[in-house]
Design a protein around this motif. Structure first.
Motif, PDB file in Angstrom:
ATOM      1  N   TYR A  93     -20.713  -0.717 -14.003  1.00  0.00           N
ATOM      2  CA  TYR A  93     -19.379  -0.178 -14.288  1.00  0.00           C
ATOM      3  C   TYR A  93     -18.507  -0.271 -13.049  1.00  0.00           C
ATOM      4  CZ  TYR A  93     -20.751   3.894 -11.518  1.00  0.00           C
ATOM      5  OH  TYR A  93     -21.158   4.695 -10.479  1.00  0.00           O
ATOM      6  N   THR A  94     -17.212  -0.170 -13.282  1.00  0.00           N
ATOM      7  CA  THR A  94     -16.254   0.054 -12.198  1.00  0.00           C
ATOM      8  C   THR A  94     -15.492   1.323 -12.551  1.00  0.00           C
ATOM      9  OG1 THR A  94     -16.044  -2.272 -11.663  1.00  0.00           O
ATOM     10  CG2 THR A  94     -14.219  -0.839 -10.998  1.00  0.00           C
ATOM     11  N   TRP A  95     -15.438   2.234 -11.601  1.00  0.00           N
ATOM     12  CA  TRP A  95     -14.772   3.523 -11.839  1.00  0.00           C
ATOM     13  C   TRP A  95     -13.722   3.719 -10.748  1.00  0.00           C
ATOM     14  CZ3 TRP A  95     -13.993   8.311  -9.501  1.00  0.00           C
ATOM     15  CH2 TRP A  95     -13.676   9.393 -10.351  1.00  0.00           C
ATOM     16  N   ASP A  96     -12.493   3.975 -11.180  1.00  0.00           N
ATOM     17  CA  ASP A  96     -11.380   4.071 -10.227  1.00  0.00           C
ATOM     18  C   ASP A  96     -10.800   5.479 -10.192  1.00  0.00           C
ATOM     19  OD1 ASP A  96     -11.528   1.318  -9.753  1.00  0.00           O
ATOM     20  OD2 ASP A  96     -10.261   0.912 -11.509  1.00  0.00           O
ATOM     21  N   LEU A  97     -10.317   5.845  -9.046  1.00  0.00           N
ATOM     22  CA  LEU A  97      -9.558   7.095  -8.917  1.00  0.00           C
ATOM     23  C   LEU A  97      -8.384   6.777  -7.997  1.00  0.00           C
ATOM     24  CD1 LEU A  97      -9.470  10.180  -9.522  1.00  0.00           C
ATOM     25  CD2 LEU A  97     -10.732  10.517  -7.394  1.00  0.00           C
ATOM     26  N   LYS A  98      -7.246   6.496  -8.624  1.00  0.00           N
ATOM     27  CA  LYS A  98      -6.082   6.162  -7.793  1.00  0.00           C
ATOM     28  C   LYS A  98      -5.053   7.265  -7.968  1.00  0.00           C
ATOM     29  CE  LYS A  98      -3.346   2.345  -6.185  1.00  0.00           C
ATOM     30  NZ  LYS A  98      -3.215   0.902  -6.149  1.00  0.00           N
ATOM     31  N   ILE A  99      -4.632   7.822  -6.858  1.00  0.00           N
ATOM     32  CA  ILE A  99      -3.708   8.949  -6.913  1.00  0.00           C
ATOM     33  C   ILE A  99      -2.523   8.656  -6.007  1.00  0.00           C
ATOM     34  CG2 ILE A  99      -3.453  11.390  -6.318  1.00  0.00           C
ATOM     35  CD1 ILE A  99      -6.539  11.559  -6.968  1.00  0.00           C
ATOM     36  N   GLU A 100      -1.376   8.539  -6.631  1.00  0.00           N
ATOM     37  CA  GLU A 100      -0.161   8.253  -5.865  1.00  0.00           C
ATOM     38  C   GLU A 100       0.991   9.078  -6.423  1.00  0.00           C
ATOM     39  OE1 GLU A 100      -0.680   3.725  -4.311  1.00  0.00           O
ATOM     40  OE2 GLU A 100       0.182   3.928  -6.305  1.00  0.00           O
ATOM     41  N   GLU A 101       1.852   9.526  -5.549  1.00  0.00           N
ATOM     42  CA  GLU A 101       3.078  10.206  -5.992  1.00  0.00           C
ATOM     43  C   GLU A 101       3.985   9.175  -6.665  1.00  0.00           C
ATOM     44  OE1 GLU A 101       4.017  13.878  -6.230  1.00  0.00           O
ATOM     45  OE2 GLU A 101       3.492  13.711  -4.105  1.00  0.00           O
ATOM     46  N   SER A 102       4.124   8.058  -5.973  1.00  0.00           N
ATOM     47  CA  SER A 102       4.929   6.975  -6.537  1.00  0.00           C
ATOM     48  C   SER A 102       4.114   5.695  -6.385  1.00  0.00           C
ATOM     49  CB  SER A 102       6.241   6.844  -5.768  1.00  0.00           C
ATOM     50  OG  SER A 102       5.946   6.689  -4.393  1.00  0.00           O
ATOM     51  N   GLU A 103       4.310   4.785  -7.297  1.00  0.00           N
ATOM     52  CA  GLU A 103       3.489   3.589  -7.303  1.00  0.00           C
ATOM     53  C   GLU A 103       3.629   2.810  -5.998  1.00  0.00           C
ATOM     54  OE1 GLU A 103       3.621   1.494 -11.117  1.00  0.00           O
ATOM     55  OE2 GLU A 103       2.801  -0.238 -10.051  1.00  0.00           O
ATOM     56  N   GLY A 104       2.526   2.311  -5.513  1.00  0.00           N
ATOM     57  CA  GLY A 104       2.572   1.529  -4.283  1.00  0.00           C
ATOM     58  C   GLY A 104       2.506   2.356  -3.014  1.00  0.00           C
ATOM     59  N   GLN A 105       2.322   3.654  -3.171  1.00  0.00           N
ATOM     60  CA  GLN A 105       2.373   4.530  -1.998  1.00  0.00           C
ATOM     61  C   GLN A 105       1.258   4.233  -0.987  1.00  0.00           C
ATOM     62  OE1 GLN A 105       2.839   8.663  -2.938  1.00  0.00           O
ATOM     63  NE2 GLN A 105       2.542   9.335  -0.813  1.00  0.00           N
ATOM     64  N   VAL A 106       0.066   3.941  -1.515  1.00  0.00           N
ATOM     65  CA  VAL A 106      -1.051   3.671  -0.605  1.00  0.00           C
ATOM     66  C   VAL A 106      -0.752   2.423   0.223  1.00  0.00           C
ATOM     67  CG1 VAL A 106      -3.495   3.028  -0.463  1.00  0.00           C
ATOM     68  CG2 VAL A 106      -2.760   4.858  -2.024  1.00  0.00           C
TER      69      VAL A 106
END
Ligand SMILES: Cc1cc2nc3c(=O)[nH]c(=O)nc-3n(C[C@H](O)[C@H](O)[C@H](O)COP(=O)(O)OP(=O)(O)OC[C@H]3O[C@@H](n4cnc5c(N)ncnc54)[C@H](O)[C@@H]3O)c2cc1C
Lengths: 795, 274
Positions: A166-179
């Motif tokens: 599997y691939t499991w993601d956890l992406k957390i951003e206030e606004s897209e592209g923030q990271v």
């Protein structure tokens, strides 16, 4: 009632563990000690190949040997299973899981995979017959390297067509592209790769199983050295198609687990299936080499971590890519382990919503991995704490100072982290300050100036690690959101016997933690009796039918709190009886010190003992009230518990030999209120040693053909008492606001904090020689090689 | 951890043991302390069909002053070697090395004869007695013979003993006040050495034995030659691996073993000289 001030009560006292006399004198009965007349002994033939097609299995010669009752291949038993071996944590909708039976059918997938088994009248006869089973194998290429596995160059399981589970993601951003933006804007950034080597849990007691058919009617009792009797009951019933009410699971004395006994194993299912088939009891005890090969391994990850920071060194983004090593199959919670770490890669630091985590987990031809003390959280803590040291080096500031700049401020608790989880309480600066004082941080830094001079061969290093542990697994709804196949509640029953002795029935399943002592203290405090008057019953599904067992540092903060709540319920009922007897309004009664008193009239009182007897005789109870004093509760915690702390380690490295000498180790842990500080210290000591073992000693080593090179304790280096430093413990107490006892878990904290503290110290000692990292375990050879590489010399 | 089936006989004297081992032939083995043999049997790496137990041949458990040497009975336990006042006075290097074998349980059961006969190059006492120029006494059906330690070790777990020969005595020359050092390098206190160095030095004369640096214990003659030629400890130690042929394993690569041998030999010579 909160127990922030428990100086006068039972809670907080260093009571000796009531479990210890039996354990220390050898009187305790483990599964292998049980006398079971007429038992047949099981032995398992294990694949010598990491990956091989099973062409044929000839059992005839083995079956003809003296004492042998039956011999089975995997194919012979294919009909015995109602379903494959269970994995309770399908982390994604499309997770792939190869079919896994207690004995392999068609293809063996790791060295140690069961291929056939023998039943015989003695363990010796069973073992001898194993050698007489003739298996024809067609060896296939094995996949050992994680990145090779990811490439699908060789696909291990045809059935699923890929090595990716599997691939499991956890992406957390206030606004897209923030990271991405944060990394682009970063004043400082670091990118590191860490390898979490595989570890072998090596509990003191090997696994052992005995399945005993009961006379008439098909009932079955399963004894197992397990830390999860309740989960084992459900899963065994499902896998074997046994009606659950006909199965009783008992965990007698269990000698350690560390997660390795949080599972449903082939041998447990084999014993039950064969006891059912033969009508005889069937028992099995693991050898140490079998344990190294066929009990789950821990860790096994490649971690890529990137930190972005502003010009003050404050974190602005974290990016993590993991490859998780599942081993050959998914065991009970194998795929979930990386997820348990996913929430902790920002450590105890304030991070804006700029987090990008992705884990891809792969199959390999090695022993399945699963939860091992800390499970995911030591890995995460290691990565962030090592990377913080790299960032400090990059910026050119002291690693402790960098941490202080990033600590979540004490005033912001309860703190909603960027992941959305709410950290209940914390005071990182206080813990770090205490640890720094205990180890004389400033003094060590000064000594380094004089000792670590050019040409010095004995170099001093100090390592810091600060941590948060997400434990007390867990609110059932949160577990649901992670696709975990069970809840996180715990059950408790408190029963006051007619003579005012108290029975507590708990769903926790202790295997060395001292629950009997700790739970008796909670009840004693609540009910105003002596701990000696409290008996704690557990680990037998006939006595404690409901429970979710012991793992994830959950037992006190969930199971212990459940007991406190059940005590409250009993007190409420007792109060009605006392009020009736005292001709008072229940609301006017106070309960303390084991006595009900009418507020304002101290002479009108009734002790609990008298109430208990009234409840028993039932001669004069309030109308409608049932006899007896007993209450049951099932408690689902509102939050995880969040212990935290700072560990510091002082080492001296001999640069000629690469030998690391741990001079001093300081552990400051905050687990909220302490029920029994003696037990807390014991948990910290054991945890620290286990984490230090990962840092310096232990690794499950495979050769490129998938042979386990560390199959005995001569090669797998578990440190002994003479190899570990004295550990100084310190504590701060920041009660958890989420439960009435104010407690947090402490079972895994030591393991979580210590590994990075030790490696940070080793790297610190060698930083003057240009060493930026030392892989684990930091054996003398490895340290020597790291120095040589940094010096541009030979390897 | 269950050995293959075997028969067991107990001998009460060396002569009886030799007679029994002759009677049962190739598949029989002496059992002394059992601390090398039994683990191998439990893993079924060794599957003797008969064990001739010599563990109670108590007249072979002694430490005696033999004039220019100390004579040690083959059945003497490591703990008795470690604690012997006679050895402390005359062969302190051996007593000290015996104190570094395994852990107290191992030292209470294991015997010096078993350790030497087992011929494990990673064991401490073969290299130590080699450095000390010991002579071993073997008894067989045709009588007794002496074997110089330097001639005894032939390969991994292979000695000059015939299958029906028993090691009965170890004769170690007195050290005559020579300086000495035993450098055992391991990862855990109770383990076998990754590399070990046993050294003594008297003026320009020295003996250096290496543990775990080849398929046999190694006498580092090149170091002794260098010291005799007046080399400093550091310079002489550069020759430490000249007579060795180490293998790599989980704990050490070949390069690292060679490096360690040099470092430990230098440290041993420095300590022996001081
Ligand atoms: C946990 C552990 C740790 C250890 N650590 C170390 C260590 O650090 N350093 C070290 O040097 N050793 C170590 N050892 C090995 C230990 O020293 C053994 O006791 C010793 O190597 C063998 O002696 P024994 O008397 O037990 O021999 P046994 O095991 O009884 O026999 C070994 C072999 O020698 C043969 N044999 C025994 N006696 C005689 C004799 N008199 N004549 C002819 N053949 C004989 C036997 O047939 C057998 O083949 C360790 C052992 C263990 C179990």
């Amino acid at each position: 009632m909160t127990m922030t001030d428990n100086t006068t009560g039972v809670l907080g006292q260093r009571l000796l563990r009531r479990e210890d006399p039996a354990l220390l004198t050898g009187e305790a009965r483990y599964t292998s000690d049980l006398p079971i007349p007429g038992a047949l002994h099981l032995a398992v033939l294990r694949s010598p190949y990491a990956r091989a097609r099973i062409v044929s299995v000839d059992t005839s010669a083995a079956a003809a040997m003296p004492g042998v009752t039956a011999v089975f291949s995997g194919a012979d038993l294919a009909e015995a299973w109602a379903g494959p071996m269970p994995c309770a944590w399908p982390v994604t909708e499309d997770m792939k899981s190869p079919t896994h039976y207690p004995l392999a059918v068609g293809q063996a997938n790791y060295v140690g995979d069961g291929v056939a088994c023998v039943l015989a009248t003695s363990a010796t006869a069973a073992r001898d017959a194993i050698d007489a089973i003739d298996v024809e194998y067609e060896p296939l290429e094995a996949v050992i390297d994680l990145e090779d596995a990811l490439s699908d160059r060789v696909v291990i399981h045809d059935e699923i067509g890929t090595n990716r589970s599997y691939t499991w993601d956890l992406k957390i951003e206030e606004s897209e592209g923030q990271v991405d933006q944060a990394f682009a804007d970063a004043a400082y950034s670091v990118k590191e790769r860490y390898i979490q080597q595989r570890l072998i849990p090596a509990a003191m007691e090997p696994r052992a199983v005995a399945a005993i058919p009961q006379p008439f009617g098909g009932d079955m009792t399963l004894y197992s050295a397990t830390q999860v009797p309740h989960i084992l009951k459900v899963m065994t019933a499902l896998t074997l198609g046994i009606p659950e009410h006909q199965l009783r699971v008992v965990a007698p004395a269990v000698g350690g687990g560390f997660g390795s006994k949080l599972n449903v194993y082939a041998e447990e299912l084999l014993c039950v299936a064969l006891a059912k088939r033969t009508g005889s009891p069937v028992r099995w005890t693991e050898t140490r080499s079998e344990g190294n090969q066929a009990t789950i391994h821990g860790r096994g990850q490649i971690q890529d971590i990137e930190l972005a920071a502003d010009s003050d060194g404050r974190l602005t983004a974290v990016r993590v890519r993991l490859i998780g090593d599942m081993g050959a199959y998914l065991q009970l919670v194998t795929p979930g382990v990386p997820l348990l770490g996913a929430f902790l890669y920002a450590g105890v630091y304030e991070l804006p919503k700029a987090y990008d985590f992705s884990c891809t987990s792969v199959f390999t031809n090695m022993t399945p991995t699963d939860a091992y003390r800390g499970a995911g959280r030591p890995e995460a803590t290691y990565a962030i704490e090592r990377a913080m040291d790299s960032l400090a080096a990059e910026i050119g500031i002291d690693p402790l100072e960098l941490r202080r700049r990033n600590f979540i401020p004490t005033a912001s608790y309860p703190y909603e982290a960027m992941t959305g989880l709410v950290y209940d309480s914390g005071d990182h600066d206080r813990a770090a300050t205490l640890a720094a004082d205990m180890i004389d941080y400033a003094g060590v830094r000064a000594r380094q100036q004089t000792q670590n001079v050019p040409g010095a061969t004995k170099r001093l290093g100090i390592g810091v690690s600060t941590y948060f542990e997400m434990c007390g697994l867990a609110p059932s709804r949160v577990l649901a959101s992670l696709n975990y196949g069970a809840g996180g509640w715990e059950a408790a029953t408190v029963r006051v016997l007619p003579t005012n002795k108290i029975q507590v029935v708990t769903g926790t399943a202790p295997h060395g933690q001292g629950h009997e002592t700790a739970w008796s203290m909670i009840v004693a405090e609540k009910m105003g009796v002596s701990p000696d008057d409290v008996d704690v019953l557990h680990s037998d599904t006939a006595i404690a039918p409901l429970g979710l067992d012991t793992y994830g540092s959950r037992s006190l903060s969930v199971g212990g709190v459940a007991i406190a709540i059940a005590c409250d319920k009993v007190i409420d009922k007792a109060k009605q009886i006392a009020a009736h007897q005292l001709e008072a309004n229940p609301d006017d009664l106070e309960f303390s010190g084991g006595e009900f008193r009418v507020a304002g009239s101290p002479d009108r009182a009734m002790p609990l003992a008298a109430v208990a007897f009234e409840a028993f005789t039932a001669h004069n109870l309030p109308d409608g009230l049932e006899p007896n004093l007993e209450a049951h509760t099932t408690y689902d915690p509102p939050n995880f518990s969040w212990p935290f702390g700072t560990h510091m380690c002082l080492v001296e490295v001999d640069t000629e030999t690469g030998q690391v000498d741990v001079l001093k180790y300081v552990a400051v842990d905050d687990c909220g209120n302490q029920v029994n500080p003696l037990i807390v210290d014991g948990q910290v000591h054991g945890g620290v040693v286990q984490g230090l073992a990962q840092a310096l000693y232990e690794e499950a080593v495979y050769d490129s053909d998938g042979n386990l090179q560390t199959s005995t304790l001569a090669e797998y280096l578990v440190p002994a008492a003479s190899d570990v430093p004295a550990i100084e413990t310190g504590h701060t107490v920041t009660p958890s606001p989420t439960n009435q006892l104010g407690v947090k878990g402490i079972g895994e904290a030591g393991t979580i904090a210590s590994t990075p503290a030790v490696i940070n110290a080793v790297v610190d000692a060698l930083s003057g020689l240009g060493v930026r990292d030392v892989p684990m375990p930091a054996s003398p050879n490895t340290v020597w090689r790291a120095i040589n590489e940094a010096q541009g010399g030979q390897q | 951890m269950i050995p293959a089936a075997f028969d067991y006989v107990r001998a009460s004297s060396a002569a009886e043991a030799i007679q029994l081992i002759g009677q049962y032939g190739d598949e029989a083995k002496f059992l002394a302390g059992g601390h090398s043999l039994v683990p191998a049997m439990k893993l079924r790496l060794a599957q003797p069909t008969v064990l001739v137990d010599i563990g109670r041949v108590s007249d072979l458990s002694y430490i005696r002053d033999g004039g220019d040497h100390i004579a040690i009975g083959a059945l003497t336990r490591h703990m008795d070697v470690e604690k012997s006042p006679v050895l402390a006075e005359h062969v302190p290097l051996l007593a000290h090395a015996a104190g570094h074998v395994g852990d107290p349980q191992v030292r209470h059961r294991g015997t010096i004869g078993g350790s030497l006969a087992h011929a494990d190059p990673a064991s401490d006492l073969p290299a130590t007695t080699l450095a000390l120029g010991a002579t071993y006494v073997a008894e067989g059906p045709n009588g007794t013979r002496e074997i110089a330690a330097a001639d005894f070790y032939q390969g991994y777990f292979t000695s000059a003993l015939a299958p029906d020969e028993m090691l009965t005595e170890i004769r170690v020359p007195k050290m005559g006040g020579a300086g000495w050092s035993f450098q055992k390098f391991n990862r855990r206190a109770q383990d076998w050495a990754i590399v070990g160095v046993a050294a003594w030095q008297r003026g320009s004369e020295c003996g250096v034995g290496l543990v775990n640096m080849a398929s046999t214990p190694v006498l580092a003659s090149s170091v002794a030659t260098a010291v005799a030629g007046g080399a400093s400890a550091a310079d002489a130690a550069e020759a430490a691996a000249a007579d060795a042929d180490p293998q790599g394993d989980l704990n050490a690569s070949v390069e690292y073993r060679v490096h360690l041998a040099k470092v430990l030999t230098r440290r041993a010579l420095e300590a022996a000289a001081s």
